[in-house]
Design an enzyme around this catalytic site. Structure first.
Site: not given
Ligand code: CTP
Length: 319
Positions: A109, A132, A241-242, A263, A276-277, A293
């Site tokens: 994401n 997510n 993390t996912t 990233w 971030y997303h 995480h």
């Protein structure tokens, strides 16, 4: 200089973010990247010693019954009862049973996807995994729309759907679920006690509105097994993390694995800011000490695998 925790230890390391980004320089050199089939098969075999994605992707109906008590994986002292709704939504057989795909995309994401133009390439893969319930329609050009499996941490209900406080938010979530149109919805229901009601709300919605999704609830041992595999390979992650969970599972049923949207750094390779997303305003502080995480550490491991040809990481524009 800014302070970030890069190793998840209790003593935060102070690093220069620009150096940190530079360290991870990956040249988007599609012509020179070659899939290392031998290494991929070796990794699959090693991971199979810890977990089997076909089984661990979901608890099956035959193994639980309504009323059974489950201890949360991260909150061992807290328990939940298997509700009738959860029981009804447990798959009878693994959604990955006997599945094999030539190429898989795992879409993380990170904001690195914005302006990447990767949507079309992502959609060409045989199996596309997303994380997510990240939105796709509005970002189709950069992230694509094809979705074969999407994860949903219970926290998403709070963060992206306002804990369904009113009909508008319930409707929004319902629309998103309907748009999944038969794909696998992977809900880590047994991880942390905080997610209890949120998982129940989603289950209820799916059943009440006959939403066409194939629900899956990861096995109780999956997280520790994944952590065990990476620890054995000297990747000291606190809680995978996912994205890393999905890569680890995908090794079982995907021949070649392509990663996009991984990233975990606030600047790209040209020092431009990166969200971030790609779709919300969550900040990087989230990956600091407060977060369970250790994304930069995971990224380093994935980058090494990219260099060895076991997977392909795309962190720039697509052709
Ligand atoms: N990711 C990344 N860089 C970012 C954001 C995300 O590499 N800047 C990758 C991670 O592997 C992450 C995945 O994309 O697991 C999906 O992102 P997100 O939804 O933020 O996942 P988690 O952090 O695992 O979820 P949560 O915050 O609910 O624990």
């Amino acid at each position: 200089r800014v302070e970030v925790v890069i190793n998840g230890s209790s003593s935060p390391a102070v690093v220069d973010r620009s150096n940190e980004t530079a360290k991870h320089n990956i040249k988007p050199a599609p012509s020179t990247w070659r899939h290392n089939q031998t290494l991929s098969l070796k990794i699959r075999k090693q991971i199979l010693k810890f977990l089997d994605a076909e089984k661990d992707i979901s608890v099956l109906k035959g193994t639980l019954k309504p009323g059974d008590i489950i201890h949360y994986i991260f909150d061992r002292a807290s328990t939940m009862n298997v509700s009738q709704n959860l029981y009804e939504l447990l798959p009878r057989t693994s959604p990955l049973k006997n599945k094999h795909f030539r190429t898989c995309a795992i879409v993380g994401n990170s904001g690195i996807l914005l302006n990447s133009g990767c949507g079309r390439e992502i959609d060409t893969h045989s199996f596309v995994i997303r994380c997510n319930l990240a939105p796709v329609q509005e970002y189709a050009q950069d992230v694509g729309v094809k979705t074969d499996l999407v994860t949903m941490n219970p926290s998403v209900i709070q963060r992206a759907f306002e804990d369904l406080v009113n009909e508008t938010w319930r409707e929004k979530l319902l629309q998103r679920l309907h748009s999944l149109n038969g794909s696998i919805l992977w809900i880590p229901a047994f991880m942390a006690k905080g997610g209890k009601e949120r998982v129940e709300w989603v289950n209820e919605l799916i059943l009440k509105h006959h939403v066409n999704v194939r629900t899956a609830y990861p096995s109780l041992r999956l997280l520790h097994a994944v952590r065990g595999y990476w620890l054995t390979n000297k990747v000291h992650i606190k809680r995978p993390t996912t994205g890393l969970l999905m890569y680890t599972l995908a090794t079982r049923f995907c021949n070649t694995i392509y990663l996009y949207g991984f990233w975990p750094f606030p600047r790209d390779q040209n020092q431009n800011p990166v969200k971030y997303h790609y779709y919300d305003s969550l900040k990087y502080g989230y990956t600091s000490q407060a977060s369970p995480h250790t994304m930069p550490l995971e990224f380093k491991a994935l980058k090494t695998l990219h260099q060895q040809g076991a997977l392909k990481l795309t962190v720039g524009e697509c052709d």
